[in-house]
Design a protein around this motif. Structure first.
Motif, PDB file in Angstrom:
ATOM      1  N   UNK A 197       0.801  -1.218   0.000  1.00 48.84           N
ATOM      2  CA  UNK A 197       0.000   0.000   0.000  1.00 48.84           C
ATOM      3  C   UNK A 197       0.838   1.274   0.000  1.00 48.84           C
ATOM      4  N   UNK A 198       1.992   1.267   0.678  1.00 52.37           N
ATOM      5  CA  UNK A 198       2.721   2.522   0.873  1.00 52.37           C
ATOM      6  C   UNK A 198       4.036   2.616   0.102  1.00 52.37           C
ATOM      7  N   UNK A 199       4.738   1.510  -0.053  1.00 55.79           N
ATOM      8  CA  UNK A 199       6.087   1.582  -0.604  1.00 55.79           C
ATOM      9  C   UNK A 199       6.168   1.342  -2.106  1.00 55.79           C
ATOM     10  N   UNK A 200       5.212   0.640  -2.669  1.00 55.77           N
ATOM     11  CA  UNK A 200       5.228   0.418  -4.117  1.00 55.77           C
ATOM     12  C   UNK A 200       4.566   1.618  -4.776  1.00 55.77           C
ATOM     13  N   UNK A 201       5.341   2.306  -5.581  1.00 52.94           N
ATOM     14  CA  UNK A 201       4.869   3.554  -6.181  1.00 52.94           C
ATOM     15  C   UNK A 201       4.330   3.365  -7.603  1.00 52.94           C
ATOM     16  N   UNK A 202       4.074   2.120  -7.999  1.00 52.74           N
ATOM     17  CA  UNK A 202       3.594   1.823  -9.348  1.00 52.74           C
ATOM     18  C   UNK A 202       2.110   2.180  -9.453  1.00 52.74           C
ATOM     19  N   UNK A 203       1.749   3.159 -10.283  1.00 52.92           N
ATOM     20  CA  UNK A 203       0.342   3.565 -10.372  1.00 52.92           C
ATOM     21  C   UNK A 203      -0.548   2.516 -11.048  1.00 52.92           C
ATOM     22  N   UNK A 208      -0.732  -0.596 -10.252  1.00 56.77           N
ATOM     23  CA  UNK A 208      -1.240  -1.531  -9.256  1.00 56.77           C
ATOM     24  C   UNK A 208      -2.370  -0.859  -8.495  1.00 56.77           C
ATOM     25  N   UNK A 209      -3.514  -1.513  -8.481  1.00 51.50           N
ATOM     26  CA  UNK A 209      -4.697  -0.957  -7.835  1.00 51.50           C
ATOM     27  C   UNK A 209      -4.695  -1.194  -6.336  1.00 51.50           C
ATOM     28  N   UNK A 210      -5.881  -1.162  -5.761  1.00 55.26           N
ATOM     29  CA  UNK A 210      -6.032  -1.375  -4.333  1.00 55.26           C
ATOM     30  C   UNK A 210      -5.925  -2.872  -4.053  1.00 55.26           C
ATOM     31  N   UNK A 211      -4.842  -3.275  -3.424  1.00 54.26           N
ATOM     32  CA  UNK A 211      -4.524  -4.677  -3.190  1.00 54.26           C
ATOM     33  C   UNK A 211      -4.753  -5.014  -1.720  1.00 54.26           C
ATOM     34  N   UNK A 212      -5.380  -6.145  -1.485  1.00 56.00           N
ATOM     35  CA  UNK A 212      -5.548  -6.676  -0.139  1.00 56.00           C
ATOM     36  C   UNK A 212      -4.788  -7.984  -0.037  1.00 56.00           C
ATOM     37  N   UNK A 213      -3.958  -8.125   0.965  1.00 50.15           N
ATOM     38  CA  UNK A 213      -3.216  -9.371   1.195  1.00 50.15           C
ATOM     39  C   UNK A 213      -4.103 -10.263   2.056  1.00 50.15           C
ATOM     40  N   UNK A 214      -4.634 -11.333   1.446  1.00 50.21           N
ATOM     41  CA  UNK A 214      -5.578 -12.200   2.149  1.00 50.21           C
ATOM     42  C   UNK A 214      -4.898 -13.264   2.996  1.00 50.21           C
ATOM     43  N   UNK A 215      -3.850 -13.873   2.451  1.00 49.66           N
ATOM     44  CA  UNK A 215      -3.226 -14.980   3.160  1.00 49.66           C
ATOM     45  C   UNK A 215      -1.782 -15.133   2.722  1.00 49.66           C
ATOM     46  N   UNK A 216      -0.958 -15.614   3.630  1.00 43.16           N
ATOM     47  CA  UNK A 216       0.428 -15.943   3.332  1.00 43.16           C
ATOM     48  C   UNK A 216       0.639 -17.395   3.748  1.00 43.16           C
ATOM     49  N   UNK A 217       0.993 -18.235   2.789  1.00 46.66           N
ATOM     50  CA  UNK A 217       1.335 -19.627   3.081  1.00 46.66           C
ATOM     51  C   UNK A 217       2.844 -19.737   3.020  1.00 46.66           C
ATOM     52  N   UNK A 218       3.434 -20.075   4.130  1.00 42.73           N
ATOM     53  CA  UNK A 218       4.882 -20.142   4.251  1.00 42.73           C
ATOM     54  C   UNK A 218       5.305 -21.604   4.357  1.00 42.73           C
ATOM     55  N   UNK A 219       6.358 -21.951   3.643  1.00 49.77           N
ATOM     56  CA  UNK A 219       6.858 -23.321   3.738  1.00 49.77           C
ATOM     57  C   UNK A 219       7.419 -23.568   5.133  1.00 49.77           C
ATOM     58  N   UNK A 220       7.503 -24.837   5.524  1.00 50.09           N
ATOM     59  CA  UNK A 220       7.961 -25.163   6.878  1.00 50.09           C
ATOM     60  C   UNK A 220       9.391 -24.688   7.133  1.00 50.09           C
ATOM     61  N   UNK A 221      10.220 -24.721   6.083  1.00 46.06           N
ATOM     62  CA  UNK A 221      11.611 -24.284   6.257  1.00 46.06           C
ATOM     63  C   UNK A 221      11.796 -22.777   6.044  1.00 46.06           C
ATOM     64  N   UNK A 222      10.706 -22.051   5.858  1.00 50.49           N
ATOM     65  CA  UNK A 222      10.688 -20.585   5.730  1.00 50.49           C
ATOM     66  C   UNK A 222      11.477 -20.071   4.534  1.00 50.49           C
TER      67      UNK A 222
END
Length: 125
Positions: free
Chosen positions: A24-30, A32-46
């Motif tokens: 929302x704040x750091x990507x200055x690319x116009x 890209x619209x209004x993005x919502x981060x719904x979920x993050x699936x992380x592998x067990x070994x990160x």
């Protein structure tokens, strides 16, 4: 006593919060619209993370474009996460579109639609 949460779940939760701010704040690319981060699936070994997002108000082509642009910006996003989170190694990120909201709305519409009335003959019994 067993831990209630695995480390990967805790890190994924923190990543989701940080990603929301970065997108929302750091990507200055116009583009890209209004993005919502719904979920993050992380592998067990990160080492890798699947990030599911929703682009509000975007058509199907806009969704594909947003995913492409975010995946192109993944190195920048990864470096920003490295600055904000205290991890030995920052996971590689890959963005995917989360269509669960649209599916849920479609199911809701189907449940609300009136059923066609059927003529049921009245019987004796």
């Amino acid at each position: 006593m067993a831990r209630e949460f695995k480390r990967s779940a805790r890190v994924a939760s923190q990543m989701q919060k940080e990603l929301a701010v970065i997108v929302q704040q750091d990507i200055k690319d116009p583009r890209i619209g209004f993005i919502t981060v719904n979920e993050v699936e992380l592998s067990k070994d990160l080492t890798s993370a699947k990030i599911y997002i929703t682009a509000l108000g975007a058509d199907e082509q806009g969704q594909k474009d947003n995913i492409k642009w975010l995946n192109d910006a993944a190195p920048f996003i990864r470096s920003e996460m490295g600055k904000r989170m205290r991890l030995r190694s920052v996971p590689y990120v890959k963005f995917y579109y989360d269509d669960s909201f649209e599916k849920g709305m479609r199911v809701s519409e189907l449940l609300v639609e009136p059923k066609p009335s059927e003529d049921v003959p009245e019987g004796d019994g």
